[in-house]
Design a protein around this motif. Structure first.
Motif, short mmCIF file in Angstrom:
data_model
loop_
_atom_site.label_atom_id
_atom_site.label_comp_id
_atom_site.label_asym_id
_atom_site.label_seq_id
_atom_site.Cartn_x
_atom_site.Cartn_y
_atom_site.Cartn_z
N TRP A 39 0.81 -1.13 0.01
CA TRP A 39 0.10 -0.19 -0.03
C TRP A 39 0.80 1.25 -0.03
O TRP A 39 0.71 2.28 -0.91
CB TRP A 39 -1.04 -0.14 1.23
CG TRP A 39 -1.69 1.16 1.33
CD1 TRP A 39 -1.37 2.42 1.81
CD2 TRP A 39 -3.14 1.22 1.09
NE1 TRP A 39 -2.46 3.41 1.91
CE2 TRP A 39 -3.40 2.67 1.09
CE3 TRP A 39 -3.99 0.52 0.28
CZ2 TRP A 39 -4.66 3.27 0.93
CZ3 TRP A 39 -5.19 1.36 -0.36
CH2 TRP A 39 -5.44 2.46 -0.05
N ASN A 40 2.04 1.39 0.74
CA ASN A 40 2.74 2.39 0.93
C ASN A 40 3.54 2.44 -0.41
O ASN A 40 3.76 3.70 -0.87
CB ASN A 40 3.63 2.11 2.07
CG ASN A 40 3.15 2.66 3.38
OD1 ASN A 40 2.04 2.98 3.58
ND2 ASN A 40 3.83 2.10 4.42
N ALA A 41 3.89 1.69 -0.99
CA ALA A 41 4.71 1.60 -2.25
C ALA A 41 3.77 1.99 -3.37
O ALA A 41 4.32 3.03 -4.13
CB ALA A 41 5.23 0.35 -2.48
N ASP A 42 2.44 1.52 -3.13
CA ASP A 42 1.71 2.25 -4.54
C ASP A 42 1.38 3.58 -4.05
O ASP A 42 1.24 4.43 -5.07
CB ASP A 42 0.24 1.34 -4.05
CG ASP A 42 -0.73 1.73 -5.08
OD1 ASP A 42 -0.48 1.74 -6.56
OD2 ASP A 42 -2.03 1.93 -4.90
N ILE A 43 0.85 4.06 -3.00
CA ILE A 43 0.69 5.63 -2.72
C ILE A 43 2.00 6.41 -3.29
O ILE A 43 1.72 7.48 -3.93
CB ILE A 43 0.36 5.73 -1.25
CG1 ILE A 43 -1.05 4.87 -1.05
CG2 ILE A 43 0.27 7.24 -0.90
CD1 ILE A 43 -1.99 5.46 -1.74
N ALA A 44 3.02 5.64 -2.73
CA ALA A 44 4.11 6.76 -3.08
C ALA A 44 4.73 6.96 -4.73
O ALA A 44 5.09 7.63 -5.05
CB ALA A 44 5.76 6.35 -2.33
N ALA A 45 4.45 5.61 -5.28
CA ALA A 45 4.95 5.60 -6.62
C ALA A 45 3.75 6.19 -7.82
O ALA A 45 4.06 6.15 -8.85
CB ALA A 45 4.98 4.08 -6.93
N GLU A 46 2.72 6.86 -7.19
CA GLU A 46 1.62 7.18 -7.93
C GLU A 46 2.28 8.74 -8.72
O GLU A 46 1.60 9.23 -9.47
CB GLU A 46 0.39 7.34 -7.34
CG GLU A 46 -0.41 6.17 -7.15
CD GLU A 46 -1.64 6.45 -6.29
OE1 GLU A 46 -2.01 7.38 -5.92
OE2 GLU A 46 -2.13 5.17 -6.12
N LEU A 47 3.07 9.53 -7.80
CA LEU A 47 3.55 10.67 -8.53
C LEU A 47 5.14 10.54 -8.31
O LEU A 47 5.67 10.59 -7.19
CB LEU A 47 2.98 11.70 -7.71
CG LEU A 47 3.47 13.11 -8.33
CD1 LEU A 47 2.86 13.29 -9.79
CD2 LEU A 47 3.01 14.27 -7.26
N ILE A 48 5.76 10.45 -9.58
CA ILE A 48 7.29 10.36 -9.45
C ILE A 48 7.88 11.57 -10.36
O ILE A 48 7.50 11.74 -11.39
CB ILE A 48 7.74 8.96 -9.93
CG1 ILE A 48 7.21 7.73 -9.19
CG2 ILE A 48 9.17 8.92 -9.94
CD1 ILE A 48 7.53 6.57 -9.61
N SER A 49 8.98 12.05 -9.77
CA SER A 49 9.66 13.24 -10.39
C SER A 49 10.99 12.49 -10.81
O SER A 49 11.59 11.86 -10.00
CB SER A 49 9.69 14.47 -9.65
OG SER A 49 8.63 14.93 -9.33
#
Length: 98
Positions: free
Chosen positions: A31-41
């Motif tokens: 869940w944490n990886a999914d939330i963090a990976a939704e916006l990547i610079s």
């Protein structure tokens, strides 16, 4: 004991609570990886997908929208705990105790 009886009377009951804990930890990390990976610079490029993590990241200066996104995450996690993880723990306590 040997064979199937060893599995059903000893091994599965002794490991089941640990399996539930491992599943909860894996689901939380996913869940944490999914939330963090939704916006990547990456350099000057920004990659976003539609989702709660991207919504929160894109509204970083809009505090009410950001708080709403975080509140939604809290509600979803709370529902998962109440509806999925607690029943599994109760089942493990009832079925596999010594």
């Amino acid at each position: 004991m040997s064979g199937w009886r060893w599995w059903t009377h000893f091994l599965i009951p002794s490991l089941f609570p640990s399996f539930i804990t491992a599943i909860i930890n894996a689901a939380g990390a996913a869940w944490n990886a999914d939330i963090a990976a939704e916006l990547i610079s990456w350099g000057t490029h920004q990659y976003a997908v539609t989702g709660l993590g991207a919504y929160i990241a894109q509204n970083i200066n809009n505090k009410p929208a950001e708080a709403t996104g975080v509140l939604i995450i809290c509600v979803i996690v709370g529902l998962c705990v109440v509806l999925i993880w607690q029943p599994l723990y109760r089942f493990a306590e009832r079925r596999f105790h010594y």
